[in-house]
Design a protein around this motif. Structure first.
Motif, mmCIF file in Angstrom:
data_model
loop_
_atom_site.group_PDB
_atom_site.id
_atom_site.type_symbol
_atom_site.label_atom_id
_atom_site.label_comp_id
_atom_site.label_asym_id
_atom_site.label_seq_id
_atom_site.Cartn_x
_atom_site.Cartn_y
_atom_site.Cartn_z
ATOM 1 N N UNK A 11 1.184 -0.824 0.177
ATOM 2 C CA UNK A 11 0.135 0.177 -0.322
ATOM 3 C C UNK A 11 1.004 1.058 0.109
ATOM 4 N N UNK A 12 0.697 1.916 -0.652
ATOM 5 C CA UNK A 12 1.338 3.695 -0.791
ATOM 6 C C UNK A 12 0.791 3.804 0.884
ATOM 7 N N UNK A 132 -1.323 -17.300 6.801
ATOM 8 C CA UNK A 132 -1.819 -15.403 7.122
ATOM 9 C C UNK A 132 -1.660 -14.960 6.685
ATOM 10 N N UNK A 133 -2.417 -13.550 6.667
ATOM 11 C CA UNK A 133 -3.293 -12.812 5.949
ATOM 12 C C UNK A 133 -2.582 -11.110 7.288
ATOM 13 N N UNK A 134 -1.597 -11.041 6.983
ATOM 14 C CA UNK A 134 -1.749 -9.556 7.369
ATOM 15 C C UNK A 134 -2.057 -8.152 7.311
ATOM 16 N N UNK A 139 -6.088 -4.042 1.776
ATOM 17 C CA UNK A 139 -5.193 -3.982 0.872
ATOM 18 C C UNK A 139 -5.513 -3.962 -0.481
ATOM 19 N N UNK A 140 -6.339 -5.611 -0.647
ATOM 20 C CA UNK A 140 -6.214 -6.504 -1.732
ATOM 21 C C UNK A 140 -7.902 -5.606 -2.735
ATOM 22 N N UNK A 141 -7.428 -5.512 -3.869
ATOM 23 C CA UNK A 141 -8.601 -5.096 -4.862
ATOM 24 C C UNK A 141 -9.643 -5.646 -4.814
ATOM 25 N N UNK A 142 -9.967 -7.313 -4.210
ATOM 26 C CA UNK A 142 -10.801 -7.615 -4.241
ATOM 27 C C UNK A 142 -10.618 -8.556 -3.043
ATOM 28 N N UNK A 197 -9.650 -0.641 2.766
ATOM 29 C CA UNK A 197 -10.909 -0.711 3.206
ATOM 30 C C UNK A 197 -10.899 -0.930 4.332
ATOM 31 N N UNK A 198 -10.439 -0.922 5.644
ATOM 32 C CA UNK A 198 -11.101 -1.399 6.425
ATOM 33 C C UNK A 198 -12.361 -1.863 7.290
ATOM 34 N N UNK A 199 -11.958 -3.082 7.922
ATOM 35 C CA UNK A 199 -12.785 -4.358 7.317
ATOM 36 C C UNK A 199 -13.853 -4.475 8.840
#
Length: 313
Positions: A11-12, A132-134, A139-142, A197-199
């Motif tokens: 992510x930028x 593991x998904x930190x 940050x994923x587009x989908x 986007x915050x989930x």
């Protein structure tokens, strides 16, 4: 930084933000929590998707461990590989630096982490025991596609560990206020990096439930207010224990561990047809023989009484 079809790498601004006092505070909490989640997960193959600043698999003992990053997301980071000394264990690596244990370990000749698109992981179906998904889904587009891809590569009873920012927290409120302030001409920038986007955790649980994942454990952390100065962050250190006891749902970040469940089936057609054939089968031959034997004896007695009656007449 190149953007792929499935993710925005780190992510930028995220790489720079993680070197700030709140970023180091976040990495320290996440490193301790992720170590507790993966320490007792057994298997052969483990994968970390994104965020090379976090050594998410250092406490895990699987023989084959990979770090996968989006193309172009390692710019400006220290090179990884097998250059570490033989006496330097992975647990001695401080958070915020790329660990030398990745490379991937399955191929000793490798000198860098795996770079791939997160919507097309280069692993066959049902081949990984731990993923593991930190902050990968944020940050994923989908995010749905990335999670489905993780479900594809995990073995039945495999485990996924997810880290994410909590939008229902002081940090989430500060991020929301900064974004809306920028839209109306304000000068106050968002607290967290603008990418992604915050989930919410409840939303994430729904996604996992749709893919037949069962959430086993989870928790929140980082209860200090969104402050950019380390001295001010240290002053609010008392909020860690207080928040964990009195307002645990308002931590700035959460960690969730879920297990992939595969429902089994029991075939009952064969048993049903067997019962049907048994019900429709003819009566045993013994019963018919008994019936015929009884009838012959009665006929003989009748014939004998008839002869006696004729002789007396």
């Amino acid at each position: 930084m190149a953007q792929t079809s499935s993710s925005i790498g780190s992510g930028p601004g995220l790489t720079e933000w993680l070197t700030s006092p709140p970023g180091r505070y976040l990495l320290e909490w996440e490193q301790a929590r992720i170590d507790a989640h993966v320490a007792d997960v057994f298997g052969f193959h483990a994968l970390q998707l994104g965020l090379p600043q976090l050594d998410a698999l250092r406490a895990n003992r699987m023989p084959h461990r990979w770090l996968a990053c989006a193309p172009g997301s390692l710019e400006g980071l220290a090179p990884t590989g097998l250059e570490g000394g033989a006496d330097e264990g992975p647990a001695s690596q401080p958070p915020g630096e790329v660990s030398s244990q990745f490379g991937p370990l399955a191929s000793p000749g490798s000198v860098g982490p795996l770079q791939c698109d997160f919507d097309a992981l280069p692993f066959p179906n049902h081949s990984l025991d731990l993923v593991v998904l930190p902050h990968t889904l944020e940050l994923a587009v989908d995010a749905h596609h990335t999670l489905r891809e993780v479900d594809r590569v995990l073995v039945p009873e495999g485990r996924v560990v997810i880290l994410g920012f909590n939008p229902h927290s002081l940090w989430g409120l500060r991020q929301w206020g900064g974004r809306w302030g920028r839209r109306f001409g304000g000068s106050k920038a968002p607290f967290l990096p603008p990418a992604g986007e915050l989930i919410a955790l409840r939303r994430l649980r729904d996604w996992l439930r749709l893919l037949s994942f069962e959430v086993e454990r989870g928790g929140f952390g980082c209860y200090r207010p969104p402050l950019a100065s380390k001295p001010w962050l240290d002053r609010f250190g008392w909020m860690e224990k207080a928040g964990d006891r009195w307002w645990p749902m308002f931590g700035a970040v959460y960690a969730v561990s879920a297990v992939k469940r595969v429902r089994g089936m029991r075939v009952i057609a064969a048993a049903a047809s067997k019962r049907t054939r048994k019900a429709r089968s003819p009566a045993p031959a013994v019963a018919s023989h008994t019936h015929r034997a009884g009838g012959d004896a009665s006929a003989r007695w009748i014939e004998r009484w008839r002869r006696l009656a004729e002789e007396q007449a």
